[in-house]
Design a protein around this motif. Structure first.
Motif, PDB file in Angstrom:
ATOM      1  N   GLY A  82      27.658  46.824  49.128  1.00 45.77           N
ATOM      2  CA  GLY A  82      28.607  47.637  49.872  1.00 45.77           C
ATOM      3  C   GLY A  82      29.544  46.884  50.791  1.00 45.77           C
ATOM      4  N   LEU A  83      29.624  45.561  50.646  1.00 50.55           N
ATOM      5  CA  LEU A  83      30.495  44.767  51.509  1.00 50.55           C
ATOM      6  C   LEU A  83      31.558  43.988  50.721  1.00 50.55           C
ATOM      7  CD1 LEU A  83      27.798  43.279  53.957  1.00 50.55           C
ATOM      8  CD2 LEU A  83      29.417  45.127  54.450  1.00 50.55           C
ATOM      9  N   SER A  84      31.646  44.228  49.416  1.00 49.93           N
ATOM     10  CA  SER A  84      32.550  43.457  48.546  1.00 49.93           C
ATOM     11  C   SER A  84      32.303  41.960  48.681  1.00 49.93           C
ATOM     12  CB  SER A  84      34.016  43.771  48.858  1.00 49.93           C
ATOM     13  OG  SER A  84      34.322  45.103  48.528  1.00 49.93           O
ATOM     14  N   LEU A  85      31.025  41.599  48.826  1.00 49.80           N
ATOM     15  CA  LEU A  85      30.669  40.199  49.069  1.00 49.80           C
ATOM     16  C   LEU A  85      31.014  39.287  47.895  1.00 49.80           C
ATOM     17  CD1 LEU A  85      27.246  40.290  50.924  1.00 49.80           C
ATOM     18  CD2 LEU A  85      29.234  38.918  51.563  1.00 49.80           C
ATOM     19  N   GLY A  86      30.794  39.771  46.678  1.00 47.36           N
ATOM     20  CA  GLY A  86      31.075  38.932  45.522  1.00 47.36           C
ATOM     21  C   GLY A  86      32.532  38.504  45.487  1.00 47.36           C
ATOM     22  N   ARG A  87      33.420  39.445  45.699  1.00 56.48           N
ATOM     23  CA  ARG A  87      34.850  39.144  45.704  1.00 56.48           C
ATOM     24  C   ARG A  87      35.206  38.240  46.882  1.00 56.48           C
ATOM     25  NH1 ARG A  87      39.590  40.885  43.593  1.00 56.48           N
ATOM     26  NH2 ARG A  87      41.430  40.926  44.941  1.00 56.48           N
ATOM     27  N   PHE A  88      34.636  38.535  48.048  1.00 58.45           N
ATOM     28  CA  PHE A  88      34.911  37.735  49.240  1.00 58.45           C
ATOM     29  C   PHE A  88      34.533  36.276  49.015  1.00 58.45           C
ATOM     30  CE2 PHE A  88      33.373  35.917  53.290  1.00 58.45           C
ATOM     31  CZ  PHE A  88      34.502  36.059  54.087  1.00 58.45           C
TER      32      PHE A  88
END
Length: 223
Positions: A82-88
């Motif tokens: 839920g934090l868009s970590l992969g993209r970040f």
């Protein structure tokens, strides 16, 4: 969200990072705490954490090899949904690598990664962290542009016990989508350099590298 480099085992963020690694990865993939001292101080090894509300929620470690103009992603952990970590993490890592390549006046040629193949080996639950599910990760990395090298791949255990770790593919993400093969010498030279820190090489790994030295190229296949 902050993207922060960790370069010392004395950094409190490293303790959080290492605990997250132990929660997620199998033991043979995790270097002991004290053995991280030299790698973290090595300017060629780049370890970054994603920090959200004072918590380490993601990690990526990678290296840039200027002589070959390639990179290697050692590992990436997406520890919280839920934090868009992969993209970040992917975007920040690529910005950093393109900056390093830019210092040499070139565009990054591409990046290696070892990617679990859950269709070979099904016993990796990654600590129950669903964002690290190997089926999901494999598809995400395919979307990023990674392709599988056409070879039966093993790597030496990071426990340095001479055991071969199986159930992974060696993959490469070329900057140019039209790249369909890599020079075998590039792969063998890279692997020999990358695993030089481990003294105890398994026989299967030595045989694999020897076979690479007898080839001209290795095809890149769909992941």
């Amino acid at each position: 969200m902050e993207y922060i480099r960790v370069s010392s085992i004395e950094d409190p963020l490293f303790t959080k990072l290492h605990n997250l690694m132990k929660d997620v990865f199998p033991p043979e993939e995790v270097l002991e705490f004290d053995l991280w001292k030299e790698p973290l101080e090595d300017p060629g090894i780049r370890v970054f954490v994603a920090v959200h509300e004072d918590e380490v929620v993601g990690v990526t470690e990678y290296r840039y090899y200027p002589d070959w103009n390639i990179a290697m992603t050692d590992f990436t952990i997406v520890g919280k949904p839920g934090l868009s970590l992969g993209r970040f993490l992917a975007n920040k890592r690529m910005e950093d690598l393109q900056s390093l390549a830019g210092e040499k006046g070139v565009e990054l040629f591409g990046m290696f990664a070892e990617i679990y193949d859950p269709y070979q080996k099904k016993d990796h639950d990654f600590g129950g962290v669903k964002t690290m599910d190997p089926y999901v990760r494999r598809e995400v990395l395919s979307h990023l542009g990674y392709k599988r090298l056409d070879l039966e791949y093993v790597h030496p255990s990071w426990e340095n016990d001479g055991e071969a770790v199986e159930g992974l593919d060696l993959c490469f993400m070329p900057a140019d989508d039209h790249t369909v093969e890599l020079p075998a010498a590039l792969i063998s030279d890279f692997l020999t350099t990358y695993y030089s820190v481990l003294e105890n090489k398994p026989e299967k790994w030595l045989k694999m590298v020897d076979q690479l030295t007898k080839k001209d190229t290795v095809a890149l296949l769909p992941l």
